[in-house]
Write a protein that holds these residues in place. Structure first.
Motif, mmCIF file in Angstrom:
data_model
loop_
_atom_site.group_PDB
_atom_site.id
_atom_site.type_symbol
_atom_site.label_atom_id
_atom_site.label_comp_id
_atom_site.label_asym_id
_atom_site.label_seq_id
_atom_site.Cartn_x
_atom_site.Cartn_y
_atom_site.Cartn_z
ATOM 1 N N GLY A 18 -19.032 -20.634 9.000
ATOM 2 C CA GLY A 18 -19.357 -21.888 8.336
ATOM 3 C C GLY A 18 -20.465 -22.681 9.002
ATOM 4 O O GLY A 18 -20.722 -23.820 8.638
ATOM 5 N N ASN A 19 -21.136 -22.072 9.968
ATOM 6 C CA ASN A 19 -22.245 -22.731 10.656
ATOM 7 C C ASN A 19 -23.558 -22.424 9.928
ATOM 8 O O ASN A 19 -23.684 -21.373 9.296
ATOM 9 N N PRO A 20 -24.538 -23.319 10.034
ATOM 10 C CA PRO A 20 -25.827 -23.046 9.385
ATOM 11 C C PRO A 20 -26.402 -21.713 9.853
ATOM 12 O O PRO A 20 -26.350 -21.379 11.042
ATOM 13 N N PHE A 21 -26.922 -20.956 8.901
ATOM 14 C CA PHE A 21 -27.511 -19.653 9.183
ATOM 15 C C PHE A 21 -29.021 -19.774 9.094
ATOM 16 O O PHE A 21 -29.548 -20.288 8.100
ATOM 17 N N ALA A 22 -29.716 -19.327 10.113
ATOM 18 C CA ALA A 22 -31.182 -19.361 10.117
ATOM 19 C C ALA A 22 -31.722 -17.941 10.018
ATOM 20 O O ALA A 22 -31.247 -17.039 10.709
ATOM 21 N N LEU A 23 -32.696 -17.764 9.139
ATOM 22 C CA LEU A 23 -33.352 -16.467 9.037
ATOM 23 C C LEU A 23 -34.098 -16.174 10.332
ATOM 24 O O LEU A 23 -34.705 -17.064 10.927
ATOM 25 N N GLN A 24 -34.030 -14.922 10.759
ATOM 26 C CA GLN A 24 -34.743 -14.487 11.945
ATOM 27 C C GLN A 24 -36.032 -13.791 11.530
ATOM 28 O O GLN A 24 -36.199 -13.398 10.373
ATOM 29 N N SER A 25 -36.928 -13.587 12.450
ATOM 30 C CA SER A 25 -38.165 -12.883 12.168
ATOM 31 C C SER A 25 -37.853 -11.514 11.574
ATOM 32 O O SER A 25 -37.043 -10.766 12.125
ATOM 33 N N GLY A 26 -38.449 -11.214 10.438
ATOM 34 C CA GLY A 26 -38.229 -9.935 9.781
ATOM 35 C C GLY A 26 -37.135 -9.945 8.741
ATOM 36 O O GLY A 26 -36.999 -8.999 7.966
ATOM 37 N N ASP A 27 -36.305 -11.002 8.694
ATOM 38 C CA ASP A 27 -35.282 -11.134 7.648
ATOM 39 C C ASP A 27 -35.958 -11.542 6.337
ATOM 40 O O ASP A 27 -36.927 -12.310 6.343
ATOM 41 N N VAL A 28 -35.445 -11.036 5.224
ATOM 42 C CA VAL A 28 -36.017 -11.363 3.920
ATOM 43 C C VAL A 28 -34.892 -11.720 2.952
ATOM 44 O O VAL A 28 -33.916 -10.983 2.829
ATOM 45 N N LEU A 29 -35.040 -12.856 2.271
ATOM 46 C CA LEU A 29 -34.145 -13.263 1.191
ATOM 47 C C LEU A 29 -34.896 -13.024 -0.112
ATOM 48 O O LEU A 29 -36.009 -13.524 -0.290
ATOM 49 N N THR A 30 -34.288 -12.273 -1.033
ATOM 50 C CA THR A 30 -34.947 -11.953 -2.294
ATOM 51 C C THR A 30 -34.128 -12.473 -3.469
ATOM 52 O O THR A 30 -32.959 -12.121 -3.614
ATOM 53 N N PHE A 31 -34.763 -13.311 -4.284
ATOM 54 C CA PHE A 31 -34.192 -13.848 -5.520
ATOM 55 C C PHE A 31 -34.721 -12.993 -6.658
ATOM 56 O O PHE A 31 -35.938 -12.801 -6.787
ATOM 57 N N THR A 32 -33.814 -12.463 -7.498
ATOM 58 C CA THR A 32 -34.213 -11.581 -8.591
ATOM 59 C C THR A 32 -33.523 -11.999 -9.881
ATOM 60 O O THR A 32 -32.331 -12.281 -9.885
ATOM 61 N N LEU A 71 -29.101 -13.063 -5.191
ATOM 62 C CA LEU A 71 -29.867 -13.393 -3.992
ATOM 63 C C LEU A 71 -29.420 -12.426 -2.906
ATOM 64 O O LEU A 71 -28.233 -12.385 -2.562
ATOM 65 N N GLN A 72 -30.356 -11.639 -2.412
ATOM 66 C CA GLN A 72 -30.029 -10.594 -1.437
ATOM 67 C C GLN A 72 -30.716 -10.863 -0.099
ATOM 68 O O GLN A 72 -31.896 -11.208 -0.057
ATOM 69 N N LEU A 73 -29.952 -10.700 0.973
ATOM 70 C CA LEU A 73 -30.480 -10.810 2.332
ATOM 71 C C LEU A 73 -30.687 -9.410 2.886
ATOM 72 O O LEU A 73 -29.764 -8.588 2.864
ATOM 73 N N TYR A 79 -29.635 -4.258 7.846
ATOM 74 C CA TYR A 79 -28.402 -4.748 7.234
ATOM 75 C C TYR A 79 -28.748 -5.435 5.916
ATOM 76 O O TYR A 79 -29.686 -6.237 5.847
ATOM 77 N N VAL A 80 -28.025 -5.113 4.838
ATOM 78 C CA VAL A 80 -28.268 -5.702 3.518
ATOM 79 C C VAL A 80 -26.980 -6.332 3.000
ATOM 80 O O VAL A 80 -25.916 -5.709 3.045
ATOM 81 N N GLU A 81 -27.075 -7.568 2.506
ATOM 82 C CA GLU A 81 -25.920 -8.260 1.925
ATOM 83 C C GLU A 81 -26.379 -9.095 0.736
ATOM 84 O O GLU A 81 -27.373 -9.820 0.823
ATOM 85 N N THR A 82 -25.662 -8.985 -0.368
ATOM 86 C CA THR A 82 -25.944 -9.823 -1.529
ATOM 87 C C THR A 82 -25.229 -11.149 -1.318
ATOM 88 O O THR A 82 -24.002 -11.219 -1.371
ATOM 89 N N ILE A 83 -25.998 -12.178 -1.051
ATOM 90 C CA ILE A 83 -25.476 -13.509 -0.723
ATOM 91 C C ILE A 83 -24.881 -14.174 -1.968
ATOM 92 O O ILE A 83 -23.838 -14.793 -1.919
#
Length: 97
Positions: A18-32, A71-73, A79-83
Protein backbone atom coordinates in the motif's frame (compact mmCIF):
# COMPACT_ATOMS: atom_id res chain seq x y z
CA UNK A 1 -14.91 10.05 -22.34
CA UNK A 2 -16.28 12.31 -25.05
CA UNK A 3 -14.83 11.59 -28.47
CA UNK A 4 -12.33 14.23 -29.59
CA UNK A 5 -11.80 15.74 -26.13
CA UNK A 6 -8.65 15.93 -24.05
CA UNK A 7 -8.43 13.87 -20.87
CA UNK A 8 -5.97 13.28 -18.06
CA UNK A 9 -6.29 10.21 -15.84
CA UNK A 10 -3.89 10.49 -12.90
CA UNK A 11 -2.33 7.25 -11.70
CA UNK A 12 -1.65 6.59 -8.02
CA UNK A 13 0.39 3.39 -8.10
CA UNK A 14 0.84 1.44 -4.87
CA UNK A 15 3.03 -1.54 -4.04
CA UNK A 16 1.75 -4.72 -2.37
CA UNK A 17 2.04 -3.03 1.06
CA UNK A 18 0.00 0.00 0.00
CA UNK A 19 3.01 2.31 -0.25
CA UNK A 20 3.53 4.61 -3.24
CA UNK A 21 5.22 2.78 -6.11
CA UNK A 22 7.80 4.61 -8.21
CA UNK A 23 8.83 3.47 -11.65
CA UNK A 24 12.50 2.60 -11.90
CA UNK A 25 14.79 3.21 -14.85
CA UNK A 26 13.77 0.85 -17.63
CA UNK A 27 10.25 0.18 -16.27
CA UNK A 28 7.44 0.83 -18.75
CA UNK A 29 3.72 1.35 -18.12
CA UNK A 30 1.62 0.77 -21.25
CA UNK A 31 -1.99 1.93 -21.66
CA UNK A 32 -3.81 0.10 -24.47
CA UNK A 33 -7.32 0.46 -25.94
CA UNK A 34 -8.80 -2.09 -28.36
CA UNK A 35 -12.28 -2.86 -29.68
CA UNK A 36 -12.13 -6.30 -28.02
CA UNK A 37 -9.51 -8.15 -26.01
CA UNK A 38 -8.99 -10.59 -28.89
CA UNK A 39 -8.11 -7.87 -31.43
CA UNK A 40 -4.45 -7.85 -32.45
CA UNK A 41 -4.22 -4.16 -33.28
CA UNK A 42 -4.43 -1.44 -30.64
CA UNK A 43 -6.57 1.62 -31.37
CA UNK A 44 -4.69 3.64 -28.75
CA UNK A 45 -1.41 2.61 -27.13
CA UNK A 46 0.78 4.89 -25.05
CA UNK A 47 3.66 4.50 -22.66
CA UNK A 48 2.75 6.53 -19.57
CA UNK A 49 4.22 7.48 -16.21
CA UNK A 50 2.04 9.08 -13.51
CA UNK A 51 -0.91 9.95 -15.77
CA UNK A 52 -2.65 8.78 -18.93
CA UNK A 53 -2.91 11.85 -21.15
CA UNK A 54 -5.23 11.64 -24.14
CA UNK A 55 -5.30 14.27 -26.87
CA UNK A 56 -8.28 14.94 -29.14
CA UNK A 57 -6.53 13.09 -31.97
CA UNK A 58 -6.39 9.91 -29.84
CA UNK A 59 -10.17 9.41 -29.97
CA UNK A 60 -11.43 11.59 -32.82
CA UNK A 61 -11.26 8.71 -35.31
CA UNK A 62 -13.05 6.21 -33.09
CA UNK A 63 -16.73 5.34 -33.45
CA UNK A 64 -18.95 6.03 -30.46
CA UNK A 65 -19.24 2.96 -28.28
CA UNK A 66 -17.61 0.54 -25.89
CA UNK A 67 -13.99 -0.52 -26.05
CA UNK A 68 -11.64 -2.31 -23.66
CA UNK A 69 -8.46 -1.03 -22.06
CA UNK A 70 -5.77 -2.23 -19.71
CA UNK A 71 -2.61 -0.91 -18.08
CA UNK A 72 0.45 -3.15 -18.08
CA UNK A 73 3.71 -2.75 -16.16
CA UNK A 74 6.86 -4.22 -17.70
CA UNK A 75 9.79 -3.99 -15.31
CA UNK A 76 13.35 -3.55 -16.53
CA UNK A 77 14.12 -7.10 -15.28
CA UNK A 78 11.41 -8.62 -17.53
CA UNK A 79 8.68 -8.97 -14.86
CA UNK A 80 5.25 -8.23 -16.41
CA UNK A 81 2.04 -7.44 -14.51
CA UNK A 82 -1.30 -6.10 -15.73
CA UNK A 83 -2.00 -3.34 -13.21
CA UNK A 84 -5.53 -2.68 -14.52
CA UNK A 85 -7.09 -5.78 -16.03
CA UNK A 86 -9.31 -5.43 -19.12
CA UNK A 87 -11.97 -2.84 -18.32
CA UNK A 88 -14.59 -0.87 -20.25
CA UNK A 89 -13.55 2.32 -22.04
CA UNK A 90 -16.52 4.26 -23.42
CA UNK A 91 -16.20 6.81 -26.20
CA UNK A 92 -19.25 9.04 -25.90
CA UNK A 93 -21.00 11.25 -28.40
CA UNK A 94 -20.08 14.85 -28.99
CA UNK A 95 -22.18 17.77 -30.16
CA UNK A 96 -19.54 20.44 -30.69
CA UNK A 97 -16.79 19.51 -33.15
Amino acid sequence: MTRGDSAVFNLDLLDADGNPFALQSGDVLTFTVKKTTSDKDALIQKNVTDAIVLKPSDTSGLAYGRYVYDLQLTRANGYVETIITPSTFIVGEEVTF
